[in-house]
Write an enzyme that holds these catalytic residues in place. Structure first.
Site, short mmCIF file in Angstrom:
data_model
loop_
_atom_site.label_atom_id
_atom_site.label_comp_id
_atom_site.label_asym_id
_atom_site.label_seq_id
_atom_site.Cartn_x
_atom_site.Cartn_y
_atom_site.Cartn_z
CG HIS A 215 -1.77 0.77 0.58
ND1 HIS A 215 -2.59 0.58 -0.11
CD2 HIS A 215 -2.17 1.82 1.46
CE1 HIS A 215 -3.41 1.96 -0.24
NE2 HIS A 215 -3.74 2.90 0.15
CE1 TYR A 219 -2.47 7.37 0.44
CE2 TYR A 219 -1.35 5.45 0.65
CZ TYR A 219 -2.40 6.81 0.54
OH TYR A 219 -3.48 6.30 0.33
CG HIS A 366 -9.15 2.16 -5.92
ND1 HIS A 366 -9.26 3.45 -5.30
CD2 HIS A 366 -7.75 1.79 -5.51
CE1 HIS A 366 -8.72 3.36 -4.49
NE2 HIS A 366 -7.41 2.68 -4.53
CG PHE A 367 -5.36 0.23 -9.29
CD1 PHE A 367 -4.12 0.29 -10.58
CD2 PHE A 367 -5.47 -0.68 -8.97
CE1 PHE A 367 -4.33 -0.51 -11.43
CE2 PHE A 367 -4.68 -2.05 -9.97
CZ PHE A 367 -5.10 -1.86 -11.50
CG HIS A 368 -6.32 1.46 -14.55
ND1 HIS A 368 -5.80 0.79 -13.90
CD2 HIS A 368 -5.43 2.22 -15.08
CE1 HIS A 368 -5.38 -0.10 -15.09
NE2 HIS A 368 -4.27 0.77 -15.86
NE ARG A 429 -6.86 -6.39 -10.39
CZ ARG A 429 -6.05 -6.49 -9.27
NH1 ARG A 429 -6.24 -6.42 -8.60
NH2 ARG A 429 -4.85 -5.34 -9.34
NE ARG A 430 -3.92 -8.49 -11.61
CZ ARG A 430 -3.34 -8.77 -10.42
NH1 ARG A 430 -3.14 -9.33 -9.48
NH2 ARG A 430 -2.43 -7.52 -10.19
#
Lengths: 546, 288
Positions: A215, A219, A366-368, A429-430
């Site tokens: 995680h 950041y 979300h992470f895109h 996903r994937r």
């Protein structure tokens, strides 16, 4: 920018040079998952592509960008040459060799591990050595950032470290902490097995160690964008930073709260007790504090700028902002994507709600939005801001740059909103191919096709980015303004030691990490669980098992 | 606060506030995570506080009541891929194995390249596969008259030696190199049903692609490579799995898959994999 210009430029070019092919892969993967006909219709190629896209985007580009940005910030914010330039170049070469090693292993089909370090999936040892070199090389950067900041503090006793440098050092320390998980995992779990020194792999230990990195690495990617928010955006908007202290607190909170939270990535794994999963889920919520603080200070800074430019009324200051400046446009688009993605993230980190969307395309969306959107669009803006001072040539068309940012934003939104919906519908996903004649998958088909359109728009935007950067660099040399950082409304004259260094926060972090990870990692030394690895690289022959 | 110049001295305000806030957060998290939630997660208190804490940490004592008597456990095989098993396979002595394996050549052909569609080619097969099958024959988990007898005659050490002794031969099974040269037509959009099943499977029926475990391009410990294996042998084995005559697949995956395949699909997949196999001579070895 003295001796660091070439250093920063080389780092940026490695990052952006690899960016374009990785975007091409991403667009192809979206086509592959869709009901549309696809060139090179091969499922194995899809998984190789996912691995390469993820490895390049998440590990290579980010590391090189953060390093280049760090060197540039060190030189410009401290107003003196970077110390340890030779070491910096050595680090650059080590990282580059590592990145190439990992990429070649993936391209040969010997490391199709979907860019994770999650056993029992096991890649070729070349991939792991490549990753180790990349991370190890970046540790030289970490040391240099800390060294440059402390040297400046020694030479300027009692002076507050400039916010940009303070935040860069926070990034470096965060990365050192974050990388420790995957480094230990590589050295003691993955590489021994990949070399054939052990026949089994401690799956739980490996996965838990990887979450230490998982995680916080996000950041690490995010911090350059936040540094730009605080130090470059108010300047580009023609205003001042709302509060210097708030900036320092933000970066400190990111350092403290982004690390003891990684277990929320493996809520589905059985080897960790529910109590620890809850504790880390609980701690994750505190990461939203610095983000909310940032949204507030940046909006306040922009309002200061808007009003200084003659904007009146409740919202009149918004239209008074210089929207033709790529940096100002980028921050607005970035905050929209950060907001959308951030609220999605609250679902991901919630222990119970995570079950609804675990491993679905919701997570990809979300992470895109957060990384590919909010962060990367700031990388673009930083590149546009820094290109003139480091190349000595003006940016070839700010208008084109704004177009590029708008296209990226539009493409990302068009791609990720359908992904959120299909994720809630249960699309994993994937996964390379879906049978859209199946009644379960059929309603997802049109949504997936819409997301492909978003992907193609992003591809156009990426081509535009490279065109602008190349054209600018090939342009004529002209006198360019040096890089300036935003002044705070009340520039700090002195700051408490706690806000001018990291001793206190590192000690707090150490205690928090022991609390959050001590038992979850320690348990594996007396549980001694292990299983055979699932090698995706080759057939394990008798000789290799030995 | 400007005179606050000792970041680690707790009498200064920032360290005091920092430590205090973090300690509060930790205490709240611990009380919620290890006390309250672990105890009350099902509505009312289901556990005493000590058991709740243990559950939060992840240590659960198996204190449930003993169930009703159940029929004896059937296990599909005695082999588990532990380090001991893998170590034993790795320790196989190919030289000794080759002399033991002379007995195999009668049916499985010289150097393990079978000339008969009835018997599988062993040359090039992963040692772990041969070891597991021999042990299954020995324990009766897989049945085939002569092989059960042979399994009993040999020791586990012999299994490992024999497994190590089958080299790659022309006409044998190709070693799975992990080379996954991308090729078009390896997805659900492929019209050839055999190729589609091998490379993309059939998600609607929950059938994974054969190639994920049996190659080309995939590998799974304990799953044999199938390229260049005899079509009629593959077909027979799939039928045996489908009818439940063969049941030594650890997670029943082959039984589940084979039961759902139509006879024409079984044939098509077998023929697809057999491409490049040694043409079976009529009748094969007569002595049986």
């Amino acid at each position: 920018m003295q001796n660091s210009s070439r250093l920063a430029l080389y780092h940026f070019w490695v990052a952006f040079g690899m960016f374009l092919p990785a975007v091409v892969l991403g667009a192809w993967q979206m086509l592959m998952r869709s009901p549309l006909p696809t060139p090179l219709d091969d499922t194995n190629a899809y998984y190789v592509s996912v691995t390469l896209h993820g490895t390049v985007m998440a590990y290579v580009i980010t590391t090189f960008f953060a390093m280049g940005f760090g060197y540039a910030v060190t030189a410009t914010s401290l107003g003196r040459p970077v110390r340890g330039v030779i070491a910096a170049w050595i680090g650059f070469v080590i990282c580059l060799v590592g990145a190439v090693m990992a990429a070649v292993a993936v391209l040969l089909g010997r490391a199709t591990v979907l860019y994770t370090f999650y056993p029992p999936l096991l890649a070729s040892v070349w991939y792991y050595f490549g990753a180790l070199l990349l991370i190890g090389g970046s540790m030289i950067w970490v040391v240099l950032m800390i060294y440059n900041m402390s040297a400046w503090k020694r030479d300027n006793p009692g002076q507050p470290v400039p916010l940009a440098m303070f935040a860069t050092a926070a990034t470096a320390i965060l990365w050192a902490w974050a990388a420790s998980g995957v480094e230990i995992e590589l050295l003691f779990v993955l590489i021994p097995r990949a070399l054939g020194m052990t026949s089994q792999i401690n799956v739980g230990l490996g996965r838990t160690l990887f979450t230490v990195t998982l995680h916080a690495i996000v950041y690490f990617w995010l911090m350059p964008a936040y540094i730009a928010f605080y130090t470059l955006v108010p300047q580009a908007a023609g205003g001042r930073l709302y509060s210097d202290t708030m900036g320092r607190l933000t970066f400190i909170m990111f350092l403290v709260f982004s690390l003891p939270v990684g277990l929320h990535h493996i809520f589905g794994d059985p080897e960790i007790g529910a109590g620890f999963k809850f504790v880390q889920s609980f701690l994750t919520f505190f990461v939203s504090l610095p983000t909310l603080l940032t949204v507030f200070s940046i909006c306040a800074s922009l309002e200061i700028a808007g009003r200084a430019r003659g904007g009146r009324g409740l919202v009149g200051w918004i239209s008074a902002l210089p929207w033709h400046e790529p940096m100002v446009l980028a921050v607005a688009l970035s905050l929209v994507m950060l907001g959308l993605g951030g609220f999605g993230g609250l679902i991901n980190m919630s222990y119970a709600m995570n079950n609804m969307i675990h491993n679905t395309s919701w997570v990809t969306a979300h992470f895109h939005l957060i990384f590919g959107g909010a962060v990367v669009i700031m990388y673009f803006a930083v590149a546009y801001e820094m290109w003139p001072p480091i190349t000595g040539k003006p940016l070839q068309s700010k208008a084109l740059a704004c177009w590029q940012l708008w296209l990226w934003f539009a493409g990302m939104i068009i791609a990720t909103i359908p992904w959120h919906i299909t994720g809630l519908m249960g699309q994993p996903r994937r996964v390379a191919v879906f049978d859209y004649s199946d009644p379960f998958n059929a309603p997802m088909g049109p949504l997936v096709i819409i997301s492909v359109i978003g992907g193609l728009i992003m591809l156009v935007s990426a081509v535009l980015l490279i065109t602008i950067l190349v054209r600018s660099q090939l342009g004529e040399r002209m006198l360019t303004a040096p890089l300036r950082y935003a002044l705070a409304v009340n520039p700090p004259r002195t700051v408490p030691a706690s806000l001018n260094g990291f001793a206190l926060w590192n000690s707090i972090l150490l205690v928090l990490m022991l609390f959050a990870y001590g038992y979850p990692i320690g348990q594996f030394f007396f549980l001694k669980s292990s299983a055979p690895a699932y090698e995706v690289t080759r057939q394990a022959t008798g000789a290799e098992i030995k | 606060m400007a005179q606050d110049q000792g970041a680690l001295r707790t009498y200064n305000p920032w360290p005091r506030v920092g430590w205090g806030l973090v300690a509060t957060i930790v205490v709240v998290a611990v009380v919620l995570g290890f006390g309250f939630l672990a105890r009350y997660q099902q509505g009312g208190p289901t556990l005493d506080i000590w058991s709740a804490i243990c559950r939060g940490i992840g240590v659960t004592a198996d204190t449930g009541p003993a169930g009703e008597p159940k029929p004896g456990l059937f296990t599909p095989t005695r082999i588990a891929w532990t380090s001991a098993t893998l170590g034993q396979i790795a320790a196989g002595d190919a030289k000794h194995g080759a002399s033991v394996a002379l007995v195999c050549t009668g049916c499985h052909g010289e150097h393990g390249v079978s000339q008969s569609g009835q018997y599988p080619t062993l040359a090039g097969m992963d040692p772990a596969v041969i070891y597991k099958q021999l042990d299954d024959f020995r324990s009766g988990k897989r049945t085939w008259g002569p092989m059960n007898a042979i399994g009993h005659a040999l020791s586990p050490e012999d299994f490992a030696d024999v497994a190590a002794s089958f080299p790659t031969q022309p006409g044998g099974l190709p070693a799975l190199t992990g080379n996954r040269t991308p090729e078009p037509g390896r997805s659900l959009r492929e019209s050839d049903p055999a190729k589609r099943l091998v490379f993309a499977g059939d998600p609607q029926r929950g059938i994974p692609p054969c190639s994920a475990c049996h190659g080309p391009g995939g590998y799974k410990l304990g799953a044999p490579a199938l390229q260049r294996q005899h079509a009629s042998y593959i077909e027979e084995q799939l039928k045996a799995f489908a009818q439940g005559q063969r049941k030594n697949d650890i997670f029943e995956q082959m039984r589940i898959i084979a039961r759902q395949l139509t006879p024409s699909e079984i044939h098509a997949v077998a023929v697809f994999y057999a491409a490049g196999a040694v043409a079976p001579s009529a009748g094969g070895p007569a002595s049986q």
